[in-house]
Design a protein around this motif. Sequence first.
Motif, PDB file in Angstrom:
ATOM      1  N   ALA A  29       1.821  37.077  45.714  1.00 11.05           N
ATOM      2  CA  ALA A  29       1.155  36.278  46.743  1.00 11.05           C
ATOM      3  C   ALA A  29       0.205  37.125  47.573  1.00 11.05           C
ATOM      4  O   ALA A  29       0.278  38.353  47.591  1.00 11.05           O
ATOM      5  CB  ALA A  29       2.204  35.651  47.644  1.00 11.05           C
ATOM      6  N   MET A  30      -0.703  36.406  48.255  1.00  8.78           N
ATOM      7  CA  MET A  30      -1.685  37.086  49.102  1.00  8.78           C
ATOM      8  C   MET A  30      -0.974  37.884  50.203  1.00  8.78           C
ATOM      9  O   MET A  30       0.050  37.472  50.721  1.00  8.78           O
ATOM     10  CB  MET A  30      -2.615  36.037  49.723  1.00  8.78           C
ATOM     11  N   ASN A  31      -1.555  39.043  50.538  1.00 11.14           N
ATOM     12  CA  ASN A  31      -1.033  39.845  51.648  1.00 11.14           C
ATOM     13  C   ASN A  31      -1.504  39.241  52.968  1.00 11.14           C
ATOM     14  O   ASN A  31      -2.674  38.873  53.103  1.00 11.14           O
ATOM     15  CB  ASN A  31      -1.574  41.270  51.563  1.00 11.14           C
ATOM     16  N   LEU A  71      -5.564  39.207  52.202  1.00 11.43           N
ATOM     17  CA  LEU A  71      -6.258  39.862  51.088  1.00 11.43           C
ATOM     18  C   LEU A  71      -5.329  39.839  49.881  1.00 11.43           C
ATOM     19  O   LEU A  71      -4.164  40.214  49.979  1.00 11.43           O
ATOM     20  CB  LEU A  71      -6.598  41.313  51.483  1.00 11.43           C
ATOM     21  N   ARG A  72      -5.839  39.375  48.749  1.00 11.06           N
ATOM     22  CA  ARG A  72      -4.992  39.290  47.559  1.00 11.06           C
ATOM     23  C   ARG A  72      -4.709  40.682  47.001  1.00 11.06           C
ATOM     24  O   ARG A  72      -5.552  41.575  47.109  1.00 11.06           O
ATOM     25  CB  ARG A  72      -5.686  38.460  46.488  1.00 11.06           C
ATOM     26  N   PRO A  73      -3.543  40.867  46.364  1.00 11.31           N
ATOM     27  CA  PRO A  73      -3.216  42.178  45.767  1.00 11.31           C
ATOM     28  C   PRO A  73      -4.307  42.655  44.812  1.00 11.31           C
ATOM     29  O   PRO A  73      -4.582  43.849  44.746  1.00 11.31           O
ATOM     30  CB  PRO A  73      -1.912  41.909  45.028  1.00 11.31           C
ATOM     31  N   LEU A 100       2.871  45.190  52.057  1.00 10.82           N
ATOM     32  CA  LEU A 100       1.700  44.697  51.338  1.00 10.82           C
ATOM     33  C   LEU A 100       1.777  45.136  49.884  1.00 10.82           C
ATOM     34  O   LEU A 100       2.534  46.035  49.539  1.00 10.82           O
ATOM     35  CB  LEU A 100       0.420  45.257  51.958  1.00 10.82           C
ATOM     36  N   CYS A 101       0.955  44.491  49.067  1.00 10.58           N
ATOM     37  CA  CYS A 101       0.972  44.775  47.633  1.00 10.58           C
ATOM     38  C   CYS A 101      -0.452  45.011  47.155  1.00 10.58           C
ATOM     39  O   CYS A 101      -1.400  44.384  47.637  1.00 10.58           O
ATOM     40  CB  CYS A 101       1.600  43.594  46.907  1.00 10.58           C
TER      41      CYS A 101
END
Lengths: 286, 367
Positions: B238-240, B287-289, B331-332
């Motif tokens: 999932a999005m951060n 922000l997406r991974p 986060l990822c």
Amino acid sequence: MQRKSTIAFFMALPLIALIATLVLYPAGYAIHLATLNKSMERFVGLGNFFFLFKRETFWMVVQQSCIFAITAVIFKALIGFVVAHFVHNIPARGQRKWRGMLLVPWVIPPAMSCLAWLWLFDPSYSAFNWILALFGIEPVPWTGHTGWARFSVILVNIWIGAPFFMIMYLAALKSVPEQLYEAAAIDGASWWQRIWYVTLPMMRNIIAITALFSLIVTFANFDIVRVLTAGGPIDTTHIFGTWSFRVGIEGYDIPLGAAVSLFMVPILAVAAVFILRDITRRGNES
Amino acid sequence: MANVELHKVVKTYDNTPAVRGVDLHIDDKEFIVLVGPSGCGKSTTLRMIAGLEEITDGEIMIGGDVVNDVPPKDRDIAMVFQNYALYPHMTVFENMSFGLRLKRFPKAEIKRRVDEAARILDITDLLERKPKQLSGGQRQRVAMGRAIVRDPKVFLFDEPLSNLDAKLRVQMRTEIKKVHQKVRTTTVYVTHDQVEAMTLADRVVVMNNGLIEQVGEPNDLYHAPATKFVAGFIGSPAMNFVPCRLEKAGGGGLSVRLTDKIAFTVPAERTRRYEPFVGRGRLTFGLRPEHVTDARGALEKDQQKLDVTLTVTEPMGMETLVYFAIDGTELCGRVSPNAGARDGGPMTLAAHLGDMHLIDEDTGKVV
């Protein structure tokens, strides 16, 4: 391997002993009794059976037993099915209450409820005839006339036995996945078609087993007829159980009574083979 | 063939709202996927279209006719259930032809249609079998066949793949798409699996809490989510999300501050859009991974460096997922397998600010 099966035999021994004492011994003894003369002193072979074949009352008992059992089972199954449907559609909260109340006839000891029925059937003081009289209808000889007496014993048997069918069918109904009905509804099935194409096929095994079980119990019934009519008028409501008692105990001819009761075995065996074969076949294919 | 319209459709169970006013227009021949978490009202919406649930309020139209009070059998729809709902005592042929037999179609026509559907689904050899003799995937095909032979106005699918194993699910997903390309029937498909939603749908309807969050083509939902829920629901991992502040920077630009030490410059083209939010509290940076990668060589436009200490790394083969924390928020990121990522090690990552999202927590909307 040899040791294992020996251990298995010994572990099963209590059950084998139980079956031997409670099933095999009485069955063997009944067969033995049926081959003796009235004073139980002499072996007569199949003499008792040949004697029965020649008696008109015997054939009437065979006929009455079949009418009694088959009619009662059919109506018990029908009524049980319809009532189960109604109960199934009652919202969960009220369902327990109804289920409990509907089971009452089956839970009361039959000999006791039959006494109540005996009063209801009383020709002079009964509630039934009193209600009929209100509508200007002649009193009905509920247990005094052959036709009515046969009707009455079947009626009471249905009253007592239908709740058993109801509870079995209710359990079966609950096990039919709701989505099958939804799929059928979308496929265009009407209420009746849903019962015919979904409910009945899904319940077939339960219907068959319940019917077989009830057929055996109804065939071997004793208390209802004994209390309501004692086989009368003039032996016309006798079934195997009651006539065997009449001949064997009341008529002091125990071997003949045993022979009468043994006649139930082949008749029920045939029914059992047919029904169980059908269940096994369907069990394999579905 | 028909379009389907939902106007302010509401469903409540004993005062508990399940669907709280859904408006949706589904075009003829369109493949619509309703997606959302458990209990979001997607299945209830589908069942209301099918007629299996009564509508508390609102209006449902199929092919221009209001069907609120029309029973399921008269709505000319076909439905595929999660557990297939095949009649266990009937053969595959009987299962598939059941609806047609009830409608008293001529025998030859029934056979023609079943054979045709069986050919499309590659189950011709199974027609004489009972459902119990079939595998999960085969049962799924039969359930679809039962829907196809009816040639209905609308196909309804209620999580049809969730009982299959992962490999078969991917295979059947492709099958469903192929079948739709062949028969072109309006389709409403319910799933909780966003991958199914993205791969199958012409348009995806994201539902949450009994309401539609967003309707759009799969790529639009991914690149331009309307709400924080959609942003977080679509995409895996999932999005951060990190709480942030917007600040004025030199040269008329803006910067988005995540912590006292970390702040990114907002891409110039977004300055005007974000300006009203400068100094406002309750903002979230998204922000997406896949937009947090390893910083290889010179950074491109709108990419900015981020030095982190990795907590966990998950090698996936073609890429490695890296996890790190900023001020306690995990986060990822997705980095190349050769980037040297290791558990507990330091790493310089590149944040692609051109793909950032700014979320106003007061409205839950993406700015």
